[in-house]
Design a protein around this motif. Structure first.
Motif, PDB file in Angstrom:
ATOM      1  N   SER A  43      -2.140   4.077  -3.964  1.00 45.97           N
ATOM      2  CA  SER A  43      -1.481   4.848  -2.908  1.00 45.97           C
ATOM      3  C   SER A  43      -0.009   4.472  -2.782  1.00 45.97           C
ATOM      4  O   SER A  43       0.843   5.340  -2.577  1.00 45.97           O
ATOM      5  N   ILE A  44       0.295   3.191  -2.922  1.00 49.46           N
ATOM      6  CA  ILE A  44       1.686   2.734  -2.841  1.00 49.46           C
ATOM      7  C   ILE A  44       2.511   3.329  -3.969  1.00 49.46           C
ATOM      8  O   ILE A  44       3.642   3.790  -3.759  1.00 49.46           O
ATOM      9  N   LYS A  45       1.960   3.345  -5.168  1.00 55.70           N
ATOM     10  CA  LYS A  45       2.679   3.916  -6.313  1.00 55.70           C
ATOM     11  C   LYS A  45       2.975   5.395  -6.086  1.00 55.70           C
ATOM     12  O   LYS A  45       4.063   5.879  -6.433  1.00 55.70           O
ATOM     13  N   GLU A  46       2.043   6.105  -5.492  1.00 53.16           N
ATOM     14  CA  GLU A  46       2.251   7.530  -5.219  1.00 53.16           C
ATOM     15  C   GLU A  46       3.382   7.726  -4.201  1.00 53.16           C
ATOM     16  O   GLU A  46       4.210   8.640  -4.353  1.00 53.16           O
ATOM     17  N   LEU A  47       3.442   6.869  -3.193  1.00 50.31           N
ATOM     18  CA  LEU A  47       4.518   6.953  -2.203  1.00 50.31           C
ATOM     19  C   LEU A  47       5.853   6.542  -2.806  1.00 50.31           C
ATOM     20  O   LEU A  47       6.883   7.182  -2.564  1.00 50.31           O
ATOM     21  N   ASN A  48       5.847   5.472  -3.599  1.00 47.11           N
ATOM     22  CA  ASN A  48       7.077   5.028  -4.265  1.00 47.11           C
ATOM     23  C   ASN A  48       7.668   6.126  -5.132  1.00 47.11           C
ATOM     24  O   ASN A  48       8.893   6.279  -5.207  1.00 47.11           O
ATOM     25  N   ALA A  49       6.805   6.889  -5.801  1.00 48.84           N
ATOM     26  CA  ALA A  49       7.268   7.964  -6.680  1.00 48.84           C
ATOM     27  C   ALA A  49       8.019   9.049  -5.913  1.00 48.84           C
ATOM     28  O   ALA A  49       8.780   9.818  -6.504  1.00 48.84           O
ATOM     29  N   GLN A  50       7.813   9.079  -4.586  1.00 46.13           N
ATOM     30  CA  GLN A  50       8.492  10.061  -3.739  1.00 46.13           C
ATOM     31  C   GLN A  50       9.683   9.440  -2.992  1.00 46.13           C
ATOM     32  O   GLN A  50      10.215  10.047  -2.059  1.00 46.13           O
ATOM     33  N   GLY A  51      10.066   8.242  -3.421  1.00 47.84           N
ATOM     34  CA  GLY A  51      11.218   7.595  -2.811  1.00 47.84           C
ATOM     35  C   GLY A  51      10.922   6.892  -1.507  1.00 47.84           C
ATOM     36  O   GLY A  51      11.823   6.637  -0.706  1.00 47.84           O
ATOM     37  N   ILE A  52       9.652   6.535  -1.296  1.00 50.64           N
ATOM     38  CA  ILE A  52       9.224   5.923  -0.044  1.00 50.64           C
ATOM     39  C   ILE A  52       8.700   4.511  -0.315  1.00 50.64           C
ATOM     40  O   ILE A  52       7.881   4.302  -1.201  1.00 50.64           O
ATOM     41  N   SER A  53       9.190   3.539   0.458  1.00 47.91           N
ATOM     42  CA  SER A  53       8.682   2.171   0.356  1.00 47.91           C
ATOM     43  C   SER A  53       7.509   1.999   1.322  1.00 47.91           C
ATOM     44  O   SER A  53       7.202   2.893   2.121  1.00 47.91           O
ATOM     45  N   CYS A  54       6.852   0.844   1.255  1.00 54.47           N
ATOM     46  CA  CYS A  54       5.639   0.633   2.047  1.00 54.47           C
ATOM     47  C   CYS A  54       5.605  -0.751   2.662  1.00 54.47           C
ATOM     48  O   CYS A  54       6.139  -1.707   2.098  1.00 54.47           O
ATOM     49  N   THR A  55       4.975  -0.846   3.823  1.00 52.38           N
ATOM     50  CA  THR A  55       4.605  -2.137   4.379  1.00 52.38           C
ATOM     51  C   THR A  55       3.092  -2.136   4.528  1.00 52.38           C
ATOM     52  O   THR A  55       2.514  -1.200   5.096  1.00 52.38           O
ATOM     53  N   VAL A  56       2.439  -3.146   3.986  1.00 52.36           N
ATOM     54  CA  VAL A  56       0.986  -3.140   3.817  1.00 52.36           C
ATOM     55  C   VAL A  56       0.321  -4.021   4.868  1.00 52.36           C
ATOM     56  O   VAL A  56       0.683  -5.186   5.042  1.00 52.36           O
ATOM     57  N   ASP A  57      -0.671  -3.441   5.544  1.00 55.59           N
ATOM     58  CA  ASP A  57      -1.400  -4.153   6.590  1.00 55.59           C
ATOM     59  C   ASP A  57      -2.864  -4.278   6.197  1.00 55.59           C
ATOM     60  O   ASP A  57      -3.566  -3.279   6.050  1.00 55.59           O
ATOM     61  N   ASN A  58      -3.323  -5.517   6.026  1.00 54.42           N
ATOM     62  CA  ASN A  58      -4.735  -5.786   5.775  1.00 54.42           C
ATOM     63  C   ASN A  58      -5.470  -5.743   7.114  1.00 54.42           C
ATOM     64  O   ASN A  58      -5.356  -6.659   7.922  1.00 54.42           O
ATOM     65  N   LEU A  59      -6.199  -4.679   7.367  1.00 50.26           N
ATOM     66  CA  LEU A  59      -6.789  -4.455   8.680  1.00 50.26           C
ATOM     67  C   LEU A  59      -7.870  -5.479   9.010  1.00 50.26           C
ATOM     68  O   LEU A  59      -8.637  -5.891   8.146  1.00 50.26           O
ATOM     69  N   GLY A  60      -7.934  -5.853  10.278  1.00 44.49           N
ATOM     70  CA  GLY A  60      -8.963  -6.785  10.719  1.00 44.49           C
ATOM     71  C   GLY A  60      -8.919  -6.972  12.223  1.00 44.49           C
ATOM     72  O   GLY A  60      -7.841  -7.099  12.806  1.00 44.49           O
ATOM     73  N   GLU A  61     -10.077  -6.967  12.848  1.00 41.84           N
ATOM     74  CA  GLU A  61     -10.182  -7.109  14.294  1.00 41.84           C
ATOM     75  C   GLU A  61     -11.175  -8.220  14.655  1.00 41.84           C
ATOM     76  O   GLU A  61     -12.058  -8.563  13.861  1.00 41.84           O
ATOM     77  N   PHE A  62     -11.011  -8.751  15.865  1.00 37.25           N
ATOM     78  CA  PHE A  62     -11.984  -9.683  16.435  1.00 37.25           C
ATOM     79  C   PHE A  62     -12.227 -10.891  15.528  1.00 37.25           C
ATOM     80  O   PHE A  62     -13.371 -11.190  15.144  1.00 37.25           O
ATOM     81  N   VAL A  63     -11.167 -11.588  15.175  1.00 42.82           N
ATOM     82  CA  VAL A  63     -11.268 -12.777  14.310  1.00 42.82           C
ATOM     83  C   VAL A  63     -11.330 -14.019  15.196  1.00 42.82           C
ATOM     84  O   VAL A  63     -10.323 -14.433  15.777  1.00 42.82           O
ATOM     85  N   TYR A  64     -12.512 -14.620  15.279  1.00 37.83           N
ATOM     86  CA  TYR A  64     -12.711 -15.790  16.125  1.00 37.83           C
ATOM     87  C   TYR A  64     -13.319 -16.972  15.364  1.00 37.83           C
ATOM     88  O   TYR A  64     -13.636 -17.990  15.958  1.00 37.83           O
ATOM     89  N   LYS A  65     -13.489 -16.829  14.060  1.00 38.76           N
ATOM     90  CA  LYS A  65     -14.037 -17.903  13.239  1.00 38.76           C
ATOM     91  C   LYS A  65     -13.054 -18.244  12.129  1.00 38.76           C
ATOM     92  O   LYS A  65     -12.400 -17.361  11.567  1.00 38.76           O
ATOM     93  N   LYS A  66     -12.963 -19.530  11.812  1.00 40.72           N
ATOM     94  CA  LYS A  66     -12.042 -19.957  10.779  1.00 40.72           C
ATOM     95  C   LYS A  66     -12.361 -19.329   9.435  1.00 40.72           C
ATOM     96  O   LYS A  66     -11.450 -19.029   8.649  1.00 40.72           O
ATOM     97  N   GLU A  67     -13.635 -19.114   9.164  1.00 41.71           N
ATOM     98  CA  GLU A  67     -14.022 -18.503   7.893  1.00 41.71           C
ATOM     99  C   GLU A  67     -13.463 -17.089   7.768  1.00 41.71           C
ATOM    100  O   GLU A  67     -13.017 -16.672   6.698  1.00 41.71           O
ATOM    101  N   GLU A  68     -13.453 -16.359   8.879  1.00 37.92           N
ATOM    102  CA  GLU A  68     -12.922 -14.994   8.871  1.00 37.92           C
ATOM    103  C   GLU A  68     -11.402 -15.000   8.670  1.00 37.92           C
ATOM    104  O   GLU A  68     -10.862 -14.172   7.925  1.00 37.92           O
ATOM    105  N   ALA A  69     -10.728 -15.926   9.319  1.00 40.01           N
ATOM    106  CA  ALA A  69      -9.275 -16.023   9.172  1.00 40.01           C
ATOM    107  C   ALA A  69      -8.898 -16.435   7.757  1.00 40.01           C
ATOM    108  O   ALA A  69      -7.915 -15.921   7.191  1.00 40.01           O
TER     109      ALA A  69
END
Length: 322
Positions: A43-69
């Motif tokens: 998806s990033i390559k497709e956006l780059n090809a149109q002259g658009i840069s990206c900032t990437v967010d690894n989605l995640g909610e409700f992180v309360y354990k060290k293993e999850e973090a």
């Protein structure tokens, strides 16, 4: 009312779990750029090809354990490696809470340091997304601590906070993304009226364009965008001092138009299965976003999760009153 509704939905773990499980069947591919790194790079390559840069967010909610973090940290490190390997125009946005801020400050700091250090080697920028008020100062503290050793980091200023003007002046030498804010905050900390938030938003943008290092203007509002265009022209601010940002899948025609006009343009690219809370906060931040996605990206199936979520939220509130 709508803002309260979507913020309430974003905090519902049951609905978040259901959305994570059935997201693709509900059309979540229109909200996120991929469920894994390989799809996201495509998806990033497709956006780059149109002259658009990206900032990437690894989605995640409700992180309360060290293993999850720790798992989240490893996923972000994988994205950094992929950005470098594929030589795409992208950087990272991350939330300290996903890296353990709600668990232990020093643990979160160690995770962030590992991420920032690897990104620094590859000359990749890391943006610290801001969350609710309780996490605000700890997030700034993390930024300041890591800034002693690294220069490839920046953060977000939310215009609904009373302290935003002081913060933007304090952190003017950082690359900053300026947003309105997407959480429900108490009256003692934040503006409650849309007019006040919007006015402060414009005020912060103008100040940082004139005095700051680099300004990311995160908005889908063409009125704000046109105002910025006139402001930078009137004040002889070069295009390399700022960029416009929008969310993946929103107002794609306007995104392409701005890129073709020669403005720096960056798309906020979320990826992963944990998309629900992220999307509900985007609707809370600007309820008009619902109209945008209904018009151009959502299927009838996807709309159903919003309707069902709203129903569940309202029923929950009604039962609490009994």
């Amino acid at each position: 009312m709508l803002k309260d509704l979507f913020i309430g939905l974003s905090k519902n773990q049951l609905l978040n779990t259901a959305a994570k499980k059935y997201g693709l069947k509900l059309g979540a591919q229109h909200v996120v750029a991929g469920t894994n790194v390989k799809e996201t790079i495509k998806s990033i390559k497709e956006l780059n090809a149109q002259g658009i840069s990206c900032t990437v967010d690894n989605l995640g909610e409700f992180v309360y354990k060290k293993e999850e973090a720790t798992e989240a940290k490893e996923q972000i490190l994988e994205v950094i490696e992929a950005i470098h390997t594929h030589e795409v125009d992208a950087h990272i946005s991350l939330k300290p809470s996903q890296l353990g801020l709600d668990i232990e400050y020093e643990f979160c700091l160690a995770n962030l340091k590992e991420i920032v250090e690897k990104a620094s080697i590859y000359n990749i920028f890391i943006n610290f997304d801001m969350e609710d008020y309780d996490r605000l100062q700890p997030s700034f503290d993390l930024l300041e601590t890591l800034s002693k050793d690294f220069s490839n980091i920046g953060t977000v200023i939310q215009s609904y906070f009373f302290r935003a003007e002081d913060d933007i002046q304090k952190y003017k030498n950082y690359r900053l993304r300026i947003v309105k804010g997407a959480y429900k905050e108490p009256e003692e900390y934040a503006y409650q009226n849309k007019k006040d938030i919007d006015e402060n938003y414009i005020k912060l943008i103008e100040w940082h364009l004139l005095n700051g290092k680099f300004t990311s203007i995160a908005t889908h509002d063409h009125i704000v965008i046109n105002h910025v265009k006139e402001f930078v022209k009137a004040n002889n601010i070069p295009n390399d001092k700022f960029e416009f940002q929008m969310l993946y899948g929103f107002r794609t025609d306007l995104q392409l138009t701005l890129a073709k006009e020669g403005y720096n343009f960056c798309v906020y690219v979320p990826f992963g299965k944990d998309w629900y809370g992220y999307f509900m906060r985007r609707l809370a931040e600007r309820p008009q976003n619902l109209n945008l996605v209904v018009k151009q990206v959502f299927t009838k199936k996807t709309n159903s999760i919003i309707v069902l979520s709203a129903g569940a939220f309202l029923l929950g509130r009604a039962s609490k009153r009994k």
